[in-house]
Motif scaffolding. Structure first.
Motif, PDB file in Angstrom:
ATOM      1  N   LEU A  46      39.726  38.304  40.400  1.00 37.46           N
ATOM      2  CA  LEU A  46      39.699  39.244  39.276  1.00 37.46           C
ATOM      3  C   LEU A  46      40.036  38.540  37.970  1.00 37.46           C
ATOM      4  O   LEU A  46      39.445  38.828  36.918  1.00 37.46           O
ATOM      5  CB  LEU A  46      40.688  40.392  39.534  1.00 37.46           C
ATOM      6  N   ARG A  47      40.977  37.610  38.013  1.00 38.25           N
ATOM      7  CA  ARG A  47      41.329  36.857  36.807  1.00 38.25           C
ATOM      8  C   ARG A  47      40.185  35.945  36.370  1.00 38.25           C
ATOM      9  O   ARG A  47      39.934  35.774  35.167  1.00 38.25           O
ATOM     10  CB  ARG A  47      42.595  36.040  37.061  1.00 38.25           C
ATOM     11  N   ILE A  48      39.491  35.352  37.337  1.00 37.23           N
ATOM     12  CA  ILE A  48      38.339  34.513  37.015  1.00 37.23           C
ATOM     13  C   ILE A  48      37.239  35.329  36.339  1.00 37.23           C
ATOM     14  O   ILE A  48      36.634  34.905  35.356  1.00 37.23           O
ATOM     15  CB  ILE A  48      37.790  33.837  38.296  1.00 37.23           C
ATOM     16  N   CYS A  49      37.030  36.535  36.863  1.00 43.43           N
ATOM     17  CA  CYS A  49      35.927  37.369  36.363  1.00 43.43           C
ATOM     18  C   CYS A  49      36.249  38.058  35.049  1.00 43.43           C
ATOM     19  O   CYS A  49      35.393  38.165  34.163  1.00 43.43           O
ATOM     20  CB  CYS A  49      35.558  38.418  37.415  1.00 43.43           C
ATOM     21  N   PHE A  50      37.483  38.542  34.889  1.00 40.76           N
ATOM     22  CA  PHE A  50      37.797  39.413  33.757  1.00 40.76           C
ATOM     23  C   PHE A  50      38.898  38.880  32.838  1.00 40.76           C
ATOM     24  O   PHE A  50      39.313  39.581  31.907  1.00 40.76           O
ATOM     25  CB  PHE A  50      38.204  40.803  34.272  1.00 40.76           C
ATOM     26  N   GLY A  51      39.370  37.670  33.097  1.00 38.10           N
ATOM     27  CA  GLY A  51      40.441  37.126  32.283  1.00 38.10           C
ATOM     28  C   GLY A  51      41.803  37.415  32.892  1.00 38.10           C
ATOM     29  O   GLY A  51      41.945  38.286  33.755  1.00 38.10           O
ATOM     30  N   LYS A  52      42.819  36.690  32.413  1.00 34.71           N
ATOM     31  CA  LYS A  52      44.143  36.777  33.039  1.00 34.71           C
ATOM     32  C   LYS A  52      44.772  38.163  32.888  1.00 34.71           C
ATOM     33  O   LYS A  52      45.295  38.718  33.856  1.00 34.71           O
ATOM     34  CB  LYS A  52      45.069  35.730  32.429  1.00 34.71           C
ATOM     35  N   VAL A  53      44.707  38.733  31.664  1.00 41.94           N
ATOM     36  CA  VAL A  53      45.363  40.016  31.432  1.00 41.94           C
ATOM     37  C   VAL A  53      44.649  41.145  32.158  1.00 41.94           C
ATOM     38  O   VAL A  53      45.248  41.882  32.956  1.00 41.94           O
ATOM     39  CB  VAL A  53      45.452  40.323  29.920  1.00 41.94           C
ATOM     40  N   ALA A  54      43.348  41.308  31.897  1.00 44.43           N
ATOM     41  CA  ALA A  54      42.569  42.375  32.534  1.00 44.43           C
ATOM     42  C   ALA A  54      42.538  42.186  34.051  1.00 44.43           C
ATOM     43  O   ALA A  54      42.644  43.153  34.812  1.00 44.43           O
ATOM     44  CB  ALA A  54      41.155  42.411  31.983  1.00 44.43           C
ATOM     45  N   GLY A  55      42.419  40.923  34.491  1.00 45.24           N
ATOM     46  CA  GLY A  55      42.407  40.641  35.920  1.00 45.24           C
ATOM     47  C   GLY A  55      43.718  41.006  36.589  1.00 45.24           C
ATOM     48  O   GLY A  55      43.740  41.527  37.707  1.00 45.24           O
ATOM     49  N   SER A  56      44.834  40.758  35.899  1.00 48.00           N
ATOM     50  CA  SER A  56      46.149  41.106  36.454  1.00 48.00           C
ATOM     51  C   SER A  56      46.329  42.620  36.535  1.00 48.00           C
ATOM     52  O   SER A  56      46.883  43.135  37.513  1.00 48.00           O
ATOM     53  CB  SER A  56      47.264  40.487  35.602  1.00 48.00           C
ATOM     54  N   VAL A  57      45.863  43.324  35.491  1.00 45.61           N
ATOM     55  CA  VAL A  57      45.943  44.788  35.502  1.00 45.61           C
ATOM     56  C   VAL A  57      45.127  45.354  36.662  1.00 45.61           C
ATOM     57  O   VAL A  57      45.586  46.247  37.401  1.00 45.61           O
ATOM     58  CB  VAL A  57      45.447  45.375  34.167  1.00 45.61           C
ATOM     59  N   LEU A  58      43.922  44.831  36.850  1.00 42.52           N
ATOM     60  CA  LEU A  58      43.087  45.272  37.967  1.00 42.52           C
ATOM     61  C   LEU A  58      43.720  44.880  39.302  1.00 42.52           C
ATOM     62  O   LEU A  58      43.624  45.619  40.287  1.00 42.52           O
ATOM     63  CB  LEU A  58      41.682  44.673  37.853  1.00 42.52           C
ATOM     64  N   GLY A  59      44.381  43.722  39.337  1.00 42.92           N
ATOM     65  CA  GLY A  59      45.069  43.298  40.553  1.00 42.92           C
ATOM     66  C   GLY A  59      46.167  44.271  40.944  1.00 42.92           C
ATOM     67  O   GLY A  59      46.328  44.611  42.123  1.00 42.92           O
ATOM     68  N   VAL A  60      46.925  44.745  39.948  1.00 47.00           N
ATOM     69  CA  VAL A  60      47.959  45.748  40.205  1.00 47.00           C
ATOM     70  C   VAL A  60      47.314  47.035  40.712  1.00 47.00           C
ATOM     71  O   VAL A  60      47.839  47.695  41.631  1.00 47.00           O
ATOM     72  CB  VAL A  60      48.788  46.025  38.933  1.00 47.00           C
ATOM     73  N   GLN A  91      40.148  31.398  46.769  1.00 43.68           N
ATOM     74  CA  GLN A  91      40.824  32.397  45.943  1.00 43.68           C
ATOM     75  C   GLN A  91      40.920  33.747  46.650  1.00 43.68           C
ATOM     76  O   GLN A  91      39.986  34.151  47.346  1.00 43.68           O
ATOM     77  CB  GLN A  91      40.082  32.586  44.611  1.00 43.68           C
ATOM     78  N   ASP A  92      42.040  34.444  46.406  1.00 42.78           N
ATOM     79  CA  ASP A  92      42.157  35.818  46.895  1.00 42.78           C
ATOM     80  C   ASP A  92      41.660  36.760  45.804  1.00 42.78           C
ATOM     81  O   ASP A  92      41.187  36.321  44.754  1.00 42.78           O
ATOM     82  CB  ASP A  92      43.593  36.143  47.311  1.00 42.78           C
ATOM     83  N   ILE A  93      41.770  38.070  46.027  1.00 37.36           N
ATOM     84  CA  ILE A  93      41.175  39.013  45.081  1.00 37.36           C
ATOM     85  C   ILE A  93      41.859  38.998  43.713  1.00 37.36           C
ATOM     86  O   ILE A  93      41.207  39.212  42.683  1.00 37.36           O
ATOM     87  CB  ILE A  93      41.166  40.445  45.662  1.00 37.36           C
ATOM     88  N   VAL A  94      43.164  38.702  43.672  1.00 37.18           N
ATOM     89  CA  VAL A  94      43.864  38.654  42.385  1.00 37.18           C
ATOM     90  C   VAL A  94      43.303  37.527  41.534  1.00 37.18           C
ATOM     91  O   VAL A  94      42.976  37.712  40.348  1.00 37.18           O
ATOM     92  CB  VAL A  94      45.380  38.476  42.593  1.00 37.18           C
ATOM     93  N   ARG A  95      43.173  36.348  42.108  1.00 38.65           N
ATOM     94  CA  ARG A  95      42.629  35.213  41.356  1.00 38.65           C
ATOM     95  C   ARG A  95      41.165  35.425  41.018  1.00 38.65           C
ATOM     96  O   ARG A  95      40.705  35.022  39.936  1.00 38.65           O
ATOM     97  CB  ARG A  95      42.812  33.930  42.170  1.00 38.65           C
TER      98      ARG A  95
END
Length: 367
Positions: free
Chosen positions: A69-83, A63-67
């Motif tokens: 973040l989604r694993i750790c914080f959920g899809k929505v929060a992880g995507s926001v943090l990814g941005v 996994q890269d950092i976007v995935r």
């Protein structure tokens, strides 16, 4: 199919990336003759940060950092943090683009408008990114021998020119550890050592995941010792006052070289080395921002994100009115915000991912 890199390419990229634009600045100058100790302390802290990053990666090696973040914080929060991370990567790239324009204007291309050199370097970076990860990493493979031999030659000439005065490093710890720690944390940890956070975008591409930790920590140790050595050279040659007040301390150091009537005026070589370092770091951050956004918003093609991010980098690089403001903003203000991305969020990821069940990796398209 996911792109892959070799073990050697990872080591080379970490070394050249960490060198980057670091020799441009007199880091830790507030600690005066103990600035090298401040860099040593920051490098040690950065080592443990990198150890934490690698531990997170080993929990989900594909996994890269976007995935992650989604694993750790959920899809929505992880995507926001990814941005948010993509914006951070783009900002770091923008700073290197501005550095490139300013340094070229100060040294080699005095009469060429800096926006031209900045636009050209962005075009070159965009081409490398479009060609794929393999092209980008092959470029660094080519550059490493040039950078290593050039720095080795310059250090050798500085030594035989009798420019080094170790008395400039004394007295050690004259005011105790407080100035050293104040110089090291958080500024020198944030720049350059904490910037290894970008390798979350790279590690999953290594086929031999068991070697990620060993290769990364080995490369990091090598480049950390080199940066400490460069700091010592600047202080021993220029002294604390001149090094702290110099715009480009290592360039000023090399300008003092006079060996016979042959080796002198080598500042052009230093400028070219700085350009190479800036290009590698700028392109890596640029690529990281494009790669992250392409994962978060797959409806847009990579080429589209390349144009969007590249345009934003170019436009925002002119927001700072002059180079003094640019350096002040980077070394006095921005480094205070970087720990959010380099320490706080990764620490939360480290805590969460130890107790979170990791889903099996899905096949991904080539980004």
């Amino acid at each position: 199919m996911e792109e892959r890199i070799t073990n050697y390419q990872l080591v080379v990229m970490i070394i050249l990336f960490e060198i980057g634009s670091t020799p441009l600045f007199a880091l830790g100058s507030s600690a005066k003759q103990d600035s090298w100790l401040a860099m040593l302390a920051a490098a040690a802290a950065g080592f443990f940060l990198l150890l934490m990053f690698v531990s997170i990666q080993r929990r989900a090696p594909e996994q890269d950092i976007v995935r992650l973040l989604r694993i750790c914080f959920g899809k929505v929060a992880g995507s926001v943090l990814g941005v948010s991370f993509a914006i951070y990567f783009a900002y770091e790239s923008m700073r290197n683009v501005r550095d490139f324009g300013e340094i070229s204007n100060l040294t080699l291309l005095n009469t060429t408008p800096k926006y031209i050199t900045m636009f050209i370097i962005l075009l070159l970076a965009s081409y490398a990114i479009m060609m794929g990860v393999d092209t980008l990493f092959r470029v660094t493979e080519t550059l490493l021998p040039i950078v290593a031999i050039s720095y080795g030659l310059l250090i050798f000439l500085i030594s035989i020119a009798h420019l080094i005065h170790f008395d400039n490093l004394l007295p050690t710890l004259e005011d105790g550890f407080k100035p050293v720690l104040r110089a090291a944390f958080p500024d020198m940890v944030s720049f350059p050592f904490g910037q290894t956070i970008i390798f979350f975008m790279v590690w999953h591409m290594l086929p031999e995941q068991k070697k990620v930790k060993k290769l990364s920590l080995t490369a990091y140790t090598i480049v950390s010792l080199f940066l400490i050595l460069m700091n010592i050279i600047n202080i021993t040659v220029l002294g604390t006052t001149l090094a702290a007040n110099s715009t480009l301390p290592f360039l000023q150091t090399v300008q003092l070289i006079e060996v016979g009537d042959i080796f002198e005026r080598l500042d052009v070589l230093v400028t070219l080395l700085l350009f190479l370092g800036l290009f590698v770091k700028m392109t890596t951050f640029f690529w990281g921002a494009v790669y992250a956004l392409a994962h978060i918003f797959p409806s847009l093609r990579k080429a589209t994100w390349l144009v969007i991010v590249g345009s934003l980098i170019f436009i925002t690089s002119f927001l700072e009115p002059n180079y003094s403001v640019h350096v002040w903003l980077g070394l006095k203000f921005s480094v205070k915000l970087y720990p959010l991305f380099q320490v706080i969020i990764p620490l939360l990821m480290f805590i969460v991912i130890r107790f979170r069940k990791i889903p099996a990796p899905k096949a991904t398209s080539d980004i």
